[in-house]
Write a protein that holds these residues in place. Structure first.
Motif, PDB file in Angstrom:
ATOM      1  N   HIS A  33      11.224 -53.360  44.550  1.00 60.14           N
ATOM      2  CA  HIS A  33      12.653 -53.108  44.351  1.00 60.14           C
ATOM      3  C   HIS A  33      12.911 -51.629  44.065  1.00 60.14           C
ATOM      4  O   HIS A  33      13.896 -51.045  44.559  1.00 60.14           O
ATOM      5  CB  HIS A  33      13.159 -53.968  43.193  1.00 60.14           C
ATOM      6  CG  HIS A  33      14.627 -53.836  42.938  1.00 60.14           C
ATOM      7  ND1 HIS A  33      15.581 -54.221  43.867  1.00 60.14           N
ATOM      8  CD2 HIS A  33      15.312 -53.355  41.869  1.00 60.14           C
ATOM      9  CE1 HIS A  33      16.791 -53.984  43.374  1.00 60.14           C
ATOM     10  NE2 HIS A  33      16.650 -53.455  42.172  1.00 60.14           N
ATOM     11  N   GLU A  36      12.566 -49.645  47.393  1.00 56.12           N
ATOM     12  CA  GLU A  36      13.683 -49.944  48.283  1.00 56.12           C
ATOM     13  C   GLU A  36      14.947 -49.220  47.825  1.00 56.12           C
ATOM     14  O   GLU A  36      15.712 -48.708  48.652  1.00 56.12           O
ATOM     15  CB  GLU A  36      13.921 -51.457  48.333  1.00 56.12           C
ATOM     16  CG  GLU A  36      12.862 -52.216  49.121  1.00 56.12           C
ATOM     17  CD  GLU A  36      13.092 -53.709  49.107  1.00 56.12           C
ATOM     18  OE1 GLU A  36      13.857 -54.175  48.229  1.00 56.12           O
ATOM     19  OE2 GLU A  36      12.520 -54.413  49.962  1.00 56.12           O
ATOM     20  N   GLN A  37      15.162 -49.188  46.524  1.00 56.55           N
ATOM     21  CA  GLN A  37      16.321 -48.456  46.001  1.00 56.55           C
ATOM     22  C   GLN A  37      16.209 -46.955  46.288  1.00 56.55           C
ATOM     23  O   GLN A  37      17.211 -46.298  46.597  1.00 56.55           O
ATOM     24  CB  GLN A  37      16.449 -48.688  44.501  1.00 56.55           C
ATOM     25  CG  GLN A  37      17.055 -50.031  44.115  1.00 56.55           C
ATOM     26  CD  GLN A  37      17.302 -50.128  42.618  1.00 56.55           C
ATOM     27  OE1 GLN A  37      16.520 -49.644  41.811  1.00 56.55           O
ATOM     28  NE2 GLN A  37      18.404 -50.763  42.241  1.00 56.55           N
ATOM     29  N   GLU A  39      14.718 -45.531  48.800  1.00 58.57           N
ATOM     30  CA  GLU A  39      15.010 -45.293  50.215  1.00 58.57           C
ATOM     31  C   GLU A  39      16.508 -45.378  50.485  1.00 58.57           C
ATOM     32  O   GLU A  39      17.075 -44.552  51.213  1.00 58.57           O
ATOM     33  CB  GLU A  39      14.270 -46.324  51.068  1.00 58.57           C
ATOM     34  CG  GLU A  39      14.463 -46.111  52.557  1.00 58.57           C
ATOM     35  CD  GLU A  39      13.824 -47.200  53.378  1.00 58.57           C
ATOM     36  OE1 GLU A  39      13.956 -47.147  54.609  1.00 58.57           O
ATOM     37  OE2 GLU A  39      13.209 -48.111  52.785  1.00 58.57           O
ATOM     38  N   GLU A  40      17.176 -46.352  49.891  1.00 60.13           N
ATOM     39  CA  GLU A  40      18.613 -46.497  50.092  1.00 60.13           C
ATOM     40  C   GLU A  40      19.374 -45.320  49.492  1.00 60.13           C
ATOM     41  O   GLU A  40      20.380 -44.860  50.055  1.00 60.13           O
ATOM     42  CB  GLU A  40      19.094 -47.806  49.466  1.00 60.13           C
ATOM     43  CG  GLU A  40      18.587 -49.051  50.180  1.00 60.13           C
ATOM     44  CD  GLU A  40      18.985 -50.328  49.463  1.00 60.13           C
ATOM     45  OE1 GLU A  40      19.697 -50.226  48.434  1.00 60.13           O
ATOM     46  OE2 GLU A  40      18.608 -51.418  49.924  1.00 60.13           O
ATOM     47  N   ALA A  41      18.908 -44.822  48.358  1.00 63.85           N
ATOM     48  CA  ALA A  41      19.597 -43.715  47.696  1.00 63.85           C
ATOM     49  C   ALA A  41      19.577 -42.449  48.542  1.00 63.85           C
ATOM     50  O   ALA A  41      20.465 -41.601  48.423  1.00 63.85           O
ATOM     51  CB  ALA A  41      18.960 -43.440  46.343  1.00 63.85           C
ATOM     52  N   GLY A  43      19.891 -42.390  51.726  1.00 62.74           N
ATOM     53  CA  GLY A  43      20.646 -42.611  52.950  1.00 62.74           C
ATOM     54  C   GLY A  43      21.827 -41.661  53.104  1.00 62.74           C
ATOM     55  O   GLY A  43      22.074 -41.121  54.201  1.00 62.74           O
ATOM     56  N   ASP A  44      22.573 -41.413  52.020  1.00 63.27           N
ATOM     57  CA  ASP A  44      23.731 -40.520  52.091  1.00 63.27           C
ATOM     58  C   ASP A  44      23.313 -39.086  52.420  1.00 63.27           C
ATOM     59  O   ASP A  44      23.981 -38.393  53.204  1.00 63.27           O
ATOM     60  CB  ASP A  44      24.505 -40.549  50.770  1.00 63.27           C
ATOM     61  CG  ASP A  44      25.204 -41.876  50.542  1.00 63.27           C
ATOM     62  OD1 ASP A  44      25.427 -42.608  51.532  1.00 63.27           O
ATOM     63  OD2 ASP A  44      25.518 -42.196  49.376  1.00 63.27           O
ATOM     64  N   HIS A  47      22.435 -38.853  56.036  1.00 62.96           N
ATOM     65  CA  HIS A  47      23.657 -38.811  56.845  1.00 62.96           C
ATOM     66  C   HIS A  47      24.285 -37.422  56.816  1.00 62.96           C
ATOM     67  O   HIS A  47      24.811 -36.936  57.837  1.00 62.96           O
ATOM     68  CB  HIS A  47      24.649 -39.852  56.316  1.00 62.96           C
ATOM     69  CG  HIS A  47      25.912 -39.935  57.096  1.00 62.96           C
ATOM     70  ND1 HIS A  47      25.957 -40.236  58.447  1.00 62.96           N
ATOM     71  CD2 HIS A  47      27.220 -39.726  56.716  1.00 62.96           C
ATOM     72  CE1 HIS A  47      27.202 -40.231  58.860  1.00 62.96           C
ATOM     73  NE2 HIS A  47      27.991 -39.927  57.833  1.00 62.96           N
ATOM     74  N   ARG A 232      11.329 -40.989  52.997  1.00 62.77           N
ATOM     75  CA  ARG A 232      11.580 -42.383  53.383  1.00 62.77           C
ATOM     76  C   ARG A 232      10.281 -43.084  53.794  1.00 62.77           C
ATOM     77  O   ARG A 232      10.084 -44.261  53.502  1.00 62.77           O
ATOM     78  CB  ARG A 232      12.586 -42.440  54.520  1.00 62.77           C
ATOM     79  CG  ARG A 232      14.034 -42.279  54.070  1.00 62.77           C
ATOM     80  CD  ARG A 232      14.992 -42.440  55.215  1.00 62.77           C
ATOM     81  NE  ARG A 232      16.293 -42.886  54.756  1.00 62.77           N
ATOM     82  CZ  ARG A 232      17.343 -43.070  55.554  1.00 62.77           C
ATOM     83  NH1 ARG A 232      17.216 -42.845  56.852  1.00 62.77           N
ATOM     84  NH2 ARG A 232      18.491 -43.483  55.062  1.00 62.77           N
ATOM     85  N   GLU A 236       8.841 -46.514  52.214  1.00 67.08           N
ATOM     86  CA  GLU A 236       8.520 -47.685  53.036  1.00 67.08           C
ATOM     87  C   GLU A 236       7.052 -48.079  52.883  1.00 67.08           C
ATOM     88  O   GLU A 236       6.727 -49.266  52.787  1.00 67.08           O
ATOM     89  CB  GLU A 236       8.842 -47.389  54.497  1.00 67.08           C
ATOM     90  CG  GLU A 236      10.323 -47.273  54.807  1.00 67.08           C
ATOM     91  CD  GLU A 236      10.567 -46.907  56.259  1.00 67.08           C
ATOM     92  OE1 GLU A 236       9.575 -46.687  56.998  1.00 67.08           O
ATOM     93  OE2 GLU A 236      11.739 -46.835  56.662  1.00 67.08           O
TER      94      GLU A 236
END
Length: 293
Positions: A33, A36-37, A39-41, A43-44, A47, A232, A236
């Motif tokens: 967990h 995964e958090q 990696e998501e953090a 994302g911005d 972008h 990332r 992963e």
């Protein structure tokens, strides 16, 4: 021959191991967990880098400037970075990534960098000695330092070994597969990606204005994109490692339960045999004493 004492010791050992397995399962679940958090953090920020490249490429096109000249990696040396693990008890995690790395090196002999001593040992045993070995961070807090070390290593390869293309190989989780190898080209930026960024629709009415030199800004954006990809990939890979370890611990827990059931059955049988034998000895002694009287 097993005795009550040996069976009792075996039961205590099984319970101790079961407690360790339960703890490792919990730690792996929490770690998955966490990564995964992480990696998501990111994302911005990823972008934002994509938007920066889109703005720069479209600005160059609007000014009539030629597309940036990025080496396609068809000539010159290549490098391969493999992410394994430093810790064991993770099933076939390192074997899977090592086999895929050996396949990737079957036709070429790239400069090899490995994160994780266990994967490095397997590759060295197969005849592929790593040019650089780095440790795998134990938590998200160590990601920045590890990624920076990898980027510095890539810079050194580009200067000393004339490396023009860098590929990244790591495990990730897909569907029910806890360790599936994935290879990505991190340098140079693939032409398909640049074409998508050039033709992408800008989300606002006009492109942003900037004064920085185009080539310097492109170099900075490429470096930040490299940082994002490495960060990332680490997240992963570590999520995959802990997922593999969690699956291994679940199998171990099932085997321990079966082992405990067998030991309990054997212990009860042995205890009943011992009680029966002692009762028979008492009866035999009593009958002997009666016959003597």
């Amino acid at each position: 021959m097993e005795t009550l004492e040996t069976l009792s010791d075996a039961l205590r050992t099984a319970k101790d191991i079961q407690s360790i397995v339960r703890t490792m399962k919990t730690l792996s679940a929490v770690s998955i967990h966490q990564y995964e958090q992480a990696e998501e953090a990111l994302g911005d920020y990823a972008h934002t880098i994509d938007l920066g490249l889109t703005a720069l490429l479209q600005q160059r096109r609007a000014l009539g400037m030629a597309p940036p000249e990025l080496n396609g990696g068809q000539s010159g040396a290549r490098a391969l970075i493999v992410i394994g693990s430093d810790r064991g008890l993770c099933g076939q995690y390192n074997e899977v990534i090592s086999r895929r790395a050996i396949e990737a090196m079957s036709e070429t002999d790239p400069v090899l960098g490995v994160l994780g001593v266990r994967a490095a040992a397997r590759l060295e045993a197969a005849g592929h000695t790593p040019d650089k070995i780095l440790g795998v961070p134990g938590s998200v807090d160590g990601f920045d330092a590890t990624v920076q070390s990898v980027i510095i290593t890539i810079d050194q390869w580009q200067e000393t070994d004339r490396v023009q293309r860098v590929d990244l190989l790591h495990n990730c989780r897909k569907a029910h597969n806890t360790a599936q190898p994935v290879m990505r080209q991190v340098l140079p930026i693939p032409p398909e990606y640049l074409a998508r960024r050039t033709g992408a629709t800008w989300p606002a009415r006009g492109l942003p204005f900037f004064r920085m030199d185009h080539d310097a800004l492109m170099s900075w954006l490429i470096r930040e994109r490299l940082f994002v990809m490495l960060y990332r990939a680490l997240a992963e890979a570590l999520a995959s490692e802990h997922a593999t370890r969690l699956a291994a611990m679940q199998n171990a827990a099932r085997n321990l339960e079966e082992r405990q059931d067998d030991l309990n059955t054997a212990f009860r049988q042995k205890r009943q045999e011992t009680i029966t034998r002692e009762l028979l000895d008492l009866v035999a002694g009593y009958e002997t004493a009666q016959s003597e009287r």
